[in-house]
Motif scaffolding. Structure first.
Motif, PDB file in Angstrom:
ATOM      1  N   HIS A 108       0.843  -1.190   0.000  1.00 19.55           N
ATOM      2  CA  HIS A 108       0.000   0.000   0.000  1.00 19.55           C
ATOM      3  C   HIS A 108       0.878   1.239   0.000  1.00 19.55           C
ATOM      4  CE1 HIS A 108      -3.636  -2.303   1.058  1.00 19.55           C
ATOM      5  NE2 HIS A 108      -2.813  -3.021   1.799  1.00 19.55           N
ATOM      6  N   ILE A 145       1.234   5.200   1.182  1.00 22.48           N
ATOM      7  CA  ILE A 145       0.711   6.173   2.142  1.00 22.48           C
ATOM      8  C   ILE A 145       1.358   7.520   1.824  1.00 22.48           C
ATOM      9  CG2 ILE A 145       0.186   4.553   3.996  1.00 22.48           C
ATOM     10  CD1 ILE A 145       2.796   5.364   5.347  1.00 22.48           C
ATOM     11  N   GLY A 195       0.772  12.112   2.539  1.00 24.49           N
ATOM     12  CA  GLY A 195      -0.006  13.184   3.135  1.00 24.49           C
ATOM     13  C   GLY A 195       0.874  14.329   3.563  1.00 24.49           C
ATOM     14  N   GLU A 225      -2.290  13.809   8.553  1.00 25.63           N
ATOM     15  CA  GLU A 225      -3.417  13.238   7.841  1.00 25.63           C
ATOM     16  C   GLU A 225      -2.918  12.858   6.461  1.00 25.63           C
ATOM     17  OE1 GLU A 225      -6.869  15.695   7.722  1.00 25.63           O
ATOM     18  OE2 GLU A 225      -7.023  15.805   9.899  1.00 25.63           O
ATOM     19  N   GLY A 226      -3.544  11.862   5.882  1.00 24.11           N
ATOM     20  CA  GLY A 226      -3.119  11.436   4.563  1.00 24.11           C
ATOM     21  C   GLY A 226      -4.086  10.445   3.955  1.00 24.11           C
ATOM     22  N   VAL A 227      -3.605   9.753   2.937  1.00 23.31           N
ATOM     23  CA  VAL A 227      -4.415   8.774   2.229  1.00 23.31           C
ATOM     24  C   VAL A 227      -3.587   7.516   1.994  1.00 23.31           C
ATOM     25  CG1 VAL A 227      -5.838  10.504   1.062  1.00 23.31           C
ATOM     26  CG2 VAL A 227      -3.753   9.696  -0.034  1.00 23.31           C
ATOM     27  N   THR A 228      -4.280   6.450   1.669  1.00 26.30           N
ATOM     28  CA  THR A 228      -3.648   5.198   1.267  1.00 26.30           C
ATOM     29  C   THR A 228      -4.461   4.642   0.114  1.00 26.30           C
ATOM     30  OG1 THR A 228      -2.756   3.091   2.040  1.00 26.30           O
ATOM     31  CG2 THR A 228      -4.927   3.720   2.897  1.00 26.30           C
ATOM     32  N   ASN A 229      -4.088   3.479  -0.384  1.00 16.49           N
ATOM     33  CA  ASN A 229      -4.832   2.870  -1.485  1.00 16.49           C
ATOM     34  C   ASN A 229      -5.305   1.479  -1.086  1.00 16.49           C
ATOM     35  OD1 ASN A 229      -2.145   1.910  -1.512  1.00 16.49           O
ATOM     36  ND2 ASN A 229      -2.346   1.266  -3.620  1.00 16.49           N
TER      37      ASN A 229
END
Length: 116
Positions: free
Chosen positions: A83, A85, A87, A105-109
Motif C-alpha cells: 500500500h 501512504i 499526506g 493526515e493522509g491517504v492510502t490505497n
C-alpha cells in the motif's frame, strides 16, 4: 573543478500535470548540510489475514516554528501486495522539554486479493 555532493530525491506520487522529483543536497564538498526532516515508521492494523510495516523520512521543511512536512512511503510487500501512504503533517506542536511533534493526515490505497 568538481565538488562532491550527496543527498536524496523524494518521489511524491501526486497527480500534478508536471511531474518532477525534488533533489535535496545534504553534503557539499564533504561538509554536512542540516536538513529539517522527521523519520517515521510503524505498522498497519491487522486486516485480511496480515498487516504491513512502513518506514520513511518526511520531505525537508524550513526550520521555523510553524512548518509542515509532506511524506510518502510504501508499506512492506505482504500477501502479494503493498500500500502507498502519503499526506502532509500539521504545523509543529512544541514540546515542554524542547523540540516539537506533528499530527498528520493522509491517504492510502486499496490493494490485495481481498481488497482492503
Amino acid at each position: 573543478m568538481k565538488i562532491p555532493v550527496s543527498g536524496y530525491t523524494y518521489h511524491s506520487n501526486d497527480s500534478a500535470p508536471v511531474h518532477f522529483h525534488p533533489l535535496y543536497v545534504n553534503s557539499w564538498d564533504g561538509r554536512l548540510i542540516s536538513l529539517h526532516v522527521h523519520s517515521f515508521r510503524g505498522a498497519t492494523s491487522y486486516n485480511a489475514g496480515h498487516n504491513h510495516r512502513f518506514i520513511g523520512i518526511t520531505e525537508p521543511a524550513l526550520n521555523t516554528s510553524q512548518h509542515t512536512h509532506r511524506y510518502f512511503a510504501f508499506t512492506s510487500f505482504n500477501d502479494g501486495h503493498r500500500h502507498m501512504i502519503r499526506g502532509v503533517t500539521g504545523p509543529a506542536i512544541p514540546l515542554s522539554e524542547g523540540g516539537h511533534y506533528h499530527k498528520f493526515e493522509g491517504v492510502t490505497n486499496i490493494e490485495g486479493i481481498t481488497p482492503h
